[in-house]
Design a protein around this motif. Structure first.
Motif, PDB file in Angstrom:
ATOM      1  N   PRO A  30       0.831  -1.204   0.000  1.00  0.00           N
ATOM      2  CA  PRO A  30       0.000   0.000   0.000  1.00  0.00           C
ATOM      3  C   PRO A  30       0.869   1.260   0.000  1.00  0.00           C
ATOM      4  O   PRO A  30       2.044   1.206   0.369  1.00  0.00           O
ATOM      5  N   PRO A  31       0.286   2.396  -0.387  1.00  0.00           N
ATOM      6  CA  PRO A  31       1.058   3.644  -0.422  1.00  0.00           C
ATOM      7  C   PRO A  31       1.326   4.174   0.983  1.00  0.00           C
ATOM      8  O   PRO A  31       0.415   4.634   1.668  1.00  0.00           O
ATOM      9  N   LEU A  32       2.592   4.079   1.416  1.00  0.00           N
ATOM     10  CA  LEU A  32       2.977   4.491   2.768  1.00  0.00           C
ATOM     11  C   LEU A  32       4.174   5.417   2.718  1.00  0.00           C
ATOM     12  O   LEU A  32       5.052   5.273   1.862  1.00  0.00           O
ATOM     13  N   ALA A  33       4.227   6.344   3.659  1.00  0.00           N
ATOM     14  CA  ALA A  33       5.371   7.232   3.850  1.00  0.00           C
ATOM     15  C   ALA A  33       5.577   7.381   5.348  1.00  0.00           C
ATOM     16  O   ALA A  33       4.702   7.042   6.144  1.00  0.00           O
ATOM     17  N   LEU A  34       6.751   7.895   5.725  1.00  0.00           N
ATOM     18  CA  LEU A  34       7.018   8.080   7.151  1.00  0.00           C
ATOM     19  C   LEU A  34       7.653   9.432   7.402  1.00  0.00           C
ATOM     20  O   LEU A  34       8.236  10.047   6.519  1.00  0.00           O
ATOM     21  N   VAL A  35       7.518   9.860   8.640  1.00  0.00           N
ATOM     22  CA  VAL A  35       8.185  11.055   9.124  1.00  0.00           C
ATOM     23  C   VAL A  35       8.643  10.761  10.549  1.00  0.00           C
ATOM     24  O   VAL A  35       7.951  10.075  11.304  1.00  0.00           O
ATOM     25  N   CYS A  36       9.834  11.235  10.894  1.00  0.00           N
ATOM     26  CA  CYS A  36      10.373  11.050  12.240  1.00  0.00           C
ATOM     27  C   CYS A  36      10.228  12.360  13.004  1.00  0.00           C
ATOM     28  O   CYS A  36      10.568  13.420  12.489  1.00  0.00           O
ATOM     29  N   VAL A  37       9.734  12.259  14.247  1.00  0.00           N
ATOM     30  CA  VAL A  37       9.480  13.447  15.059  1.00  0.00           C
ATOM     31  C   VAL A  37      10.023  13.214  16.463  1.00  0.00           C
ATOM     32  O   VAL A  37       9.763  12.169  17.074  1.00  0.00           O
ATOM     33  N   GLY A  38      10.764  14.190  16.969  1.00  0.00           N
ATOM     34  CA  GLY A  38      11.322  14.114  18.314  1.00  0.00           C
ATOM     35  C   GLY A  38      10.234  14.050  19.368  1.00  0.00           C
ATOM     36  O   GLY A  38       9.179  14.671  19.227  1.00  0.00           O
ATOM     37  N   HIS A  39      10.509  13.313  20.430  1.00  0.00           N
ATOM     38  CA  HIS A  39       9.536  13.158  21.508  1.00  0.00           C
ATOM     39  C   HIS A  39       9.149  14.499  22.127  1.00  0.00           C
ATOM     40  O   HIS A  39       8.019  14.658  22.599  1.00  0.00           O
ATOM     41  N   GLU A  40      10.071  15.473  22.157  1.00  0.00           N
ATOM     42  CA  GLU A  40       9.790  16.754  22.805  1.00  0.00           C
ATOM     43  C   GLU A  40       9.025  17.725  21.917  1.00  0.00           C
ATOM     44  O   GLU A  40       8.554  18.763  22.376  1.00  0.00           O
ATOM     45  N   ALA A  41       8.852  17.415  20.639  1.00  0.00           N
ATOM     46  CA  ALA A  41       8.185  18.318  19.698  1.00  0.00           C
ATOM     47  C   ALA A  41       6.677  18.362  19.961  1.00  0.00           C
ATOM     48  O   ALA A  41       6.056  17.343  20.276  1.00  0.00           O
ATOM     49  N   VAL A  42       6.083  19.534  19.794  1.00  0.00           N
ATOM     50  CA  VAL A  42       4.636  19.687  19.910  1.00  0.00           C
ATOM     51  C   VAL A  42       3.940  18.726  18.948  1.00  0.00           C
ATOM     52  O   VAL A  42       2.922  18.101  19.276  1.00  0.00           O
ATOM     53  N   MET A  43       4.507  18.577  17.746  1.00  0.00           N
ATOM     54  CA  MET A  43       3.907  17.731  16.719  1.00  0.00           C
ATOM     55  C   MET A  43       3.798  16.279  17.167  1.00  0.00           C
ATOM     56  O   MET A  43       2.891  15.561  16.739  1.00  0.00           O
ATOM     57  N   HIS A  44       4.690  15.834  18.027  1.00  0.00           N
ATOM     58  CA  HIS A  44       4.724  14.425  18.426  1.00  0.00           C
ATOM     59  C   HIS A  44       3.380  13.945  18.954  1.00  0.00           C
ATOM     60  O   HIS A  44       2.883  12.895  18.553  1.00  0.00           O
ATOM     61  N   GLY A  45       2.796  14.698  19.840  1.00  0.00           N
ATOM     62  CA  GLY A  45       1.521  14.303  20.424  1.00  0.00           C
ATOM     63  C   GLY A  45       0.344  14.416  19.481  1.00  0.00           C
ATOM     64  O   GLY A  45      -0.714  13.847  19.731  1.00  0.00           O
ATOM     65  N   ARG A  46       0.513  15.138  18.397  1.00  0.00           N
ATOM     66  CA  ARG A  46      -0.587  15.393  17.475  1.00  0.00           C
ATOM     67  C   ARG A  46      -0.680  14.369  16.345  1.00  0.00           C
ATOM     68  O   ARG A  46      -1.750  14.169  15.782  1.00  0.00           O
ATOM     69  N   LEU A  47       0.428  13.730  15.980  1.00  0.00           N
ATOM     70  CA  LEU A  47       0.437  12.876  14.794  1.00  0.00           C
ATOM     71  C   LEU A  47      -0.284  11.547  14.948  1.00  0.00           C
ATOM     72  O   LEU A  47      -0.983  11.113  14.029  1.00  0.00           O
ATOM     73  N   ALA A  48      -0.103  10.879  16.047  1.00  0.00           N
ATOM     74  CA  ALA A  48      -0.655   9.533  16.199  1.00  0.00           C
ATOM     75  C   ALA A  48      -2.182   9.518  16.166  1.00  0.00           C
ATOM     76  O   ALA A  48      -2.781   8.494  15.873  1.00  0.00           O
ATOM     77  N   ALA A  49      -2.795  10.653  16.434  1.00  0.00           N
ATOM     78  CA  ALA A  49      -4.246  10.714  16.571  1.00  0.00           C
ATOM     79  C   ALA A  49      -5.003  10.637  15.252  1.00  0.00           C
ATOM     80  O   ALA A  49      -6.194  10.372  15.255  1.00  0.00           O
TER      81      ALA A  49
END
Length: 177
Positions: free
Chosen positions: A53-72
């Motif tokens: 399937p069409p998949l991509a990834l991005v790596c985000v530091g644990h301390e970044a604001v974005m970290h808590g927002r992506l998994a949702a």
């Protein structure tokens, strides 16, 4: 893959590791999430994973604001053109205003499927739905399934990140359709 040669007894210091990793030139993207509290972040750790399937990834530091927002849920990726260095710098500035105000003055529009903010004029734009998260040291690896993509017909120079700074790379002479 087998291991060859001696394994170092001590890990390299963070500064040396960062500088050495910086020898690998990467593209520059802005990762975005929408909703009631939209957020954007500059990243150079975006890559394709799978075509089917069409998949991509991005790596985000644990301390970044974005970290808590992506998994949702859903997120956007806008791959920046060389002329969009100010956009990259804006979303990399940790002192910028957060929430919807951080998008003031940034030319963006809602994605057609999820409504996440996507940067106009980008080389490529993707909407993804988070489907997996893997821990990787001080970062998490967020894998997303591509829901939509677009790529403008006009080819532009790409914005790149190399040795801790922004640069540009001219489009290749041959074009892959």
């Amino acid at each position: 893959m087998g291991t060859e040669g001696p394994v170092p007894r001590t890990a390299p210091d963070a500064w040396t590791l960062r500088r050495t990793f910086g020898e690998f030139a990467t593209g520059v993207a802005v990762v975005t999430v929408g909703g009631a509290d939209p957020h954007g972040m500059t990243a150079n750790s975006f890559t394709s994973v799978s075509l089917d399937p069409p998949l991509a990834l991005v790596c985000v530091g644990h301390e970044a604001v974005m970290h808590g927002r992506l998994a949702a849920g859903s997120f956007g990726i806008s791959v920046l053109a060389a002329a969009q260095e100010p956009v990259a710098r804006h979303f990399a500035d940790r002192s910028r205003t957060l929430g919807a105000a951080q998008f003031d003055g940034v030319d963006c529009e809602p994605g057609p499927v999820t409504g996440v903010p996507l940067i106009r004029g980008a080389l490529a734009r993707f909407e993804l739905r988070a489907c997996d998260v893997h821990e990787g040291g001080d970062h998490s690896i967020f894998v997303g399934r591509v829901l939509s993509l677009d790529r403008p017909a006009a080819r532009q120079e790409a914005l790149v990140f190399h040795r801790g700074g922004f640069g540009r790379i001219a489009a290749l002479q041959r074009e892959v359709a």
